[in-house]
Design an enzyme around this catalytic site. Structure first.
Site, PDB file in Angstrom:
ATOM      1  N   ALA A 100       0.879  -1.181   0.000  1.00  0.00           N
ATOM      2  CA  ALA A 100       0.000   0.000   0.000  1.00  0.00           C
ATOM      3  C   ALA A 100       0.905   1.217   0.000  1.00  0.00           C
ATOM      4  CB  ALA A 100      -0.906   0.007   1.225  1.00  0.00           C
ATOM      5  N   TYR A 161      -2.693   0.982  10.332  1.00  0.00           N
ATOM      6  CA  TYR A 161      -2.731  -0.164   9.408  1.00  0.00           C
ATOM      7  C   TYR A 161      -3.736   0.118   8.280  1.00  0.00           C
ATOM      8  CZ  TYR A 161      -1.768  -5.013   8.161  1.00  0.00           C
ATOM      9  OH  TYR A 161      -1.361  -6.154   7.516  1.00  0.00           O
ATOM     10  N   LYS A 168      -6.556  -6.899   3.985  1.00  0.00           N
ATOM     11  CA  LYS A 168      -6.367  -8.213   4.648  1.00  0.00           C
ATOM     12  C   LYS A 168      -7.718  -8.860   4.947  1.00  0.00           C
ATOM     13  CE  LYS A 168      -1.818  -8.413   4.982  1.00  0.00           C
ATOM     14  NZ  LYS A 168      -1.052  -9.202   3.983  1.00  0.00           N
ATOM     15  N   LEU A 200      10.927  -5.567   5.674  1.00  0.00           N
ATOM     16  CA  LEU A 200      10.869  -4.412   4.772  1.00  0.00           C
ATOM     17  C   LEU A 200       9.450  -3.841   4.703  1.00  0.00           C
ATOM     18  CD1 LEU A 200      12.841  -2.938   2.870  1.00  0.00           C
ATOM     19  CD2 LEU A 200      12.039  -4.431   1.030  1.00  0.00           C
TER      20      LEU A 200
HETATM   21  P1  NAD Z   1       8.601  -8.246   2.919  1.00  0.00           P
HETATM   22  O1  NAD Z   1       8.779  -6.817   2.534  1.00  0.00           O
HETATM   23  O2  NAD Z   1       9.804  -9.032   3.144  1.00  0.00           O
HETATM   24  O3  NAD Z   1       7.669  -8.997   1.880  1.00  0.00           O
HETATM   25  C1  NAD Z   1       6.662  -8.331   1.142  1.00  0.00           C
HETATM   26  C2  NAD Z   1       6.833  -8.791  -0.281  1.00  0.00           C
HETATM   27  O4  NAD Z   1       5.781  -8.289  -1.107  1.00  0.00           O
HETATM   28  C3  NAD Z   1       8.155  -8.311  -0.896  1.00  0.00           C
HETATM   29  O5  NAD Z   1       8.904  -9.420  -1.331  1.00  0.00           O
HETATM   30  C4  NAD Z   1       7.708  -7.475  -2.081  1.00  0.00           C
HETATM   31  O6  NAD Z   1       8.593  -7.577  -3.175  1.00  0.00           O
HETATM   32  C5  NAD Z   1       6.369  -8.110  -2.384  1.00  0.00           C
HETATM   33  N1  NAD Z   1       5.538  -7.275  -3.244  1.00  0.00           N
HETATM   34  C6  NAD Z   1       5.040  -6.042  -2.991  1.00  0.00           C
HETATM   35  N2  NAD Z   1       4.377  -5.595  -4.072  1.00  0.00           N
HETATM   36  C7  NAD Z   1       4.435  -6.587  -5.011  1.00  0.00           C
HETATM   37  C8  NAD Z   1       3.949  -6.719  -6.337  1.00  0.00           C
HETATM   38  N3  NAD Z   1       3.252  -5.748  -6.942  1.00  0.00           N
HETATM   39  N4  NAD Z   1       4.221  -7.875  -7.000  1.00  0.00           N
HETATM   40  C9  NAD Z   1       4.929  -8.866  -6.420  1.00  0.00           C
HETATM   41  N5  NAD Z   1       5.423  -8.794  -5.172  1.00  0.00           N
HETATM   42  C10 NAD Z   1       5.175  -7.654  -4.482  1.00  0.00           C
HETATM   43  O7  NAD Z   1       7.702  -8.197   4.244  1.00  0.00           O
HETATM   44  P2  NAD Z   1       6.951  -9.358   5.042  1.00  0.00           P
HETATM   45  O8  NAD Z   1       6.661  -8.774   6.356  1.00  0.00           O
HETATM   46  O9  NAD Z   1       7.694 -10.631   4.922  1.00  0.00           O
HETATM   47  O10 NAD Z   1       5.556  -9.459   4.267  1.00  0.00           O
HETATM   48  C11 NAD Z   1       5.063 -10.653   3.741  1.00  0.00           C
HETATM   49  C12 NAD Z   1       3.581 -10.791   4.021  1.00  0.00           C
HETATM   50  O11 NAD Z   1       3.394 -10.945   5.425  1.00  0.00           O
HETATM   51  C13 NAD Z   1       2.738  -9.589   3.620  1.00  0.00           C
HETATM   52  O12 NAD Z   1       1.498 -10.030   3.116  1.00  0.00           O
HETATM   53  C14 NAD Z   1       2.516  -8.899   4.952  1.00  0.00           C
HETATM   54  O13 NAD Z   1       1.358  -8.079   4.963  1.00  0.00           O
HETATM   55  C15 NAD Z   1       2.362 -10.091   5.843  1.00  0.00           C
HETATM   56  N6  NAD Z   1       2.500  -9.856   7.276  1.00  0.00           N
HETATM   57  C16 NAD Z   1       3.616  -9.258   7.767  1.00  0.00           C
HETATM   58  C17 NAD Z   1       3.726  -9.029   9.123  1.00  0.00           C
HETATM   59  C18 NAD Z   1       4.931  -8.347   9.691  1.00  0.00           C
HETATM   60  O14 NAD Z   1       4.845  -7.816  10.802  1.00  0.00           O
HETATM   61  N7  NAD Z   1       6.059  -8.332   9.010  1.00  0.00           N
HETATM   62  C19 NAD Z   1       2.702  -9.434   9.989  1.00  0.00           C
HETATM   63  C20 NAD Z   1       1.567 -10.063   9.452  1.00  0.00           C
HETATM   64  C21 NAD Z   1       1.481 -10.258   8.095  1.00  0.00           C
END
Ligand code: NAD
Length: 261
Positions: A100, A161, A168, A200
């Site tokens: 986002a 958020y 989500k 990230l």
């Molecule tokens: P991350 O930044 O390592 O991973 C997010 C990924 O999304 C990245 O690899 C990025 O390249 C990819 N992405 C974004 N836009 C994209 C697009 N248009 N096409 C293809 N890929 C795209 O961070 P993360 O925390 O590992 O996030 C992974 C998932 O976990 C997400 O859905 C996030 O919402 C969810 N999540 C994260 C947390 C947290 O606290 N880190 C908690 C709950 C859920």
């Protein structure tokens, strides 16, 4: 992988979307699947991330490393064609993707623009549908598993958020509808609702440190979770131990979701 001893994923093929670097939740999932014997395919978003993803993917002998912007149907088609050409089938699809605009992850949700709303929904929620549709013919009849990543902001208001919470919520509902559609093909679909982990993507959320501090102070276990916890749960969901679990949102959040004020 104590209860998943041996190589439960030997001969299995996993496509992993969402590794950005070694902190990514998707990377922990990939490591668990690799340890369990799975062969892996990775995607990356753009050249800058390719430089981070390629060495990680090579370290686990990935058989496919391909670009994929989930907002681009042509790139999705090319990715799944590559998987089909190389493997002919697929067992696991890991969807760990969200995005986002930074300005939509702070302040008042009411200010979310139409474009910002659409983009968050497209990349963070619709992309699960788009990838599941393409994975379906490759995964049919293999007792495979699709796993996506969610957060408690889907259910309750978590300040800042904002639009991601709405995306989500759509993602978790999509999990249920996909589980219904794909169940007849013996494909399971589940979401993991994870507590905050410094990645990230997390860095884009204003006051993320406050979320982390709350996770430590206000949860029943008084501990933040790690990417390792998410990897372990995803491995469980992919394994035969999870063979009758579908349409679920499972929490790995030190119990945060049971707390009231
Ligand atoms: P991350 O930044 O390592 O991973 C997010 C990924 O999304 C990245 O690899 C990025 O390249 C990819 N992405 C974004 N836009 C994209 C697009 N248009 N096409 C293809 N890929 C795209 O961070 P993360 O925390 O590992 O996030 C992974 C998932 O976990 C997400 O859905 C996030 O919402 C969810 N999540 C994260 C947390 C947290 O606290 N880190 C908690 C709950 C859920």
């Amino acid at each position: 992988m104590a209860i998943l001893s041996g190589k439960p994923f030997e001969g299995k093929k996993a496509l992993i979307l969402g590794v950005a670097n070694e902190r990514s939740l998707a990377w922990s999932i990939a490591q668990h699947l690799h340890e369990g014997g799975a062969q892996l395919a990775f995607t990356y978003l753009g050249d800058a991330l390719e430089r981070r993803v390629r060495p990680l993917a090579e370290s686990v002998q990935a058989e496919i490393i391909a670009p994929c912007n989930v907002a681009d149907d042509q790139q999705l088609d090319a990715l799944f064609q590559q998987v089909k050409d190389r493997w002919g089938h697929l067992d696991y699809l890991i969807h760990s993707v969200a995005f986002a605009n930074k300005e939509d992850l702070e302040g008042r949700f009411v200010n979310t623009s139409r474009e910002g709303f659409k983009m968050a929904m497209d990349i963070s929620a619709y992309s699960l549908v788009a990838t599941a549709k393409r994975a379906e013919p490759l995964m049919e009849g293999r007792n495979g598993s699709i796993v996506t990543l969610s957060y408690y902001g889907a259910e309750k208001v978590v300040p800042n958020y904002n639009v991601m919470g709405v995306a989500k919520a759509a993602l978790e509902a999509s999990v249920r509808y996909l589980a219904y559609d794909l169940g007849t093909k013996k494909i399971r679909v589940n979401a993991i609702s994870a507590g905050p982990v410094k990645t990230l993507a997390a860095a884009g959320i204003r006051d993320f440190r406050t979320m982390l501090a709350a996770a430590e102070q206000k949860t029943p276990l008084h501990e933040t979770i790690s990417a390792e916890d998410v990897g372990a749960l995803a491995a469980f969901l992919c394994s035969p131990l999870g063979k009758h679990m579908t349409g679920c949102t499972l929490y790995v959040d030190s119990g945060a979701h049971i707390m009231g004020a």
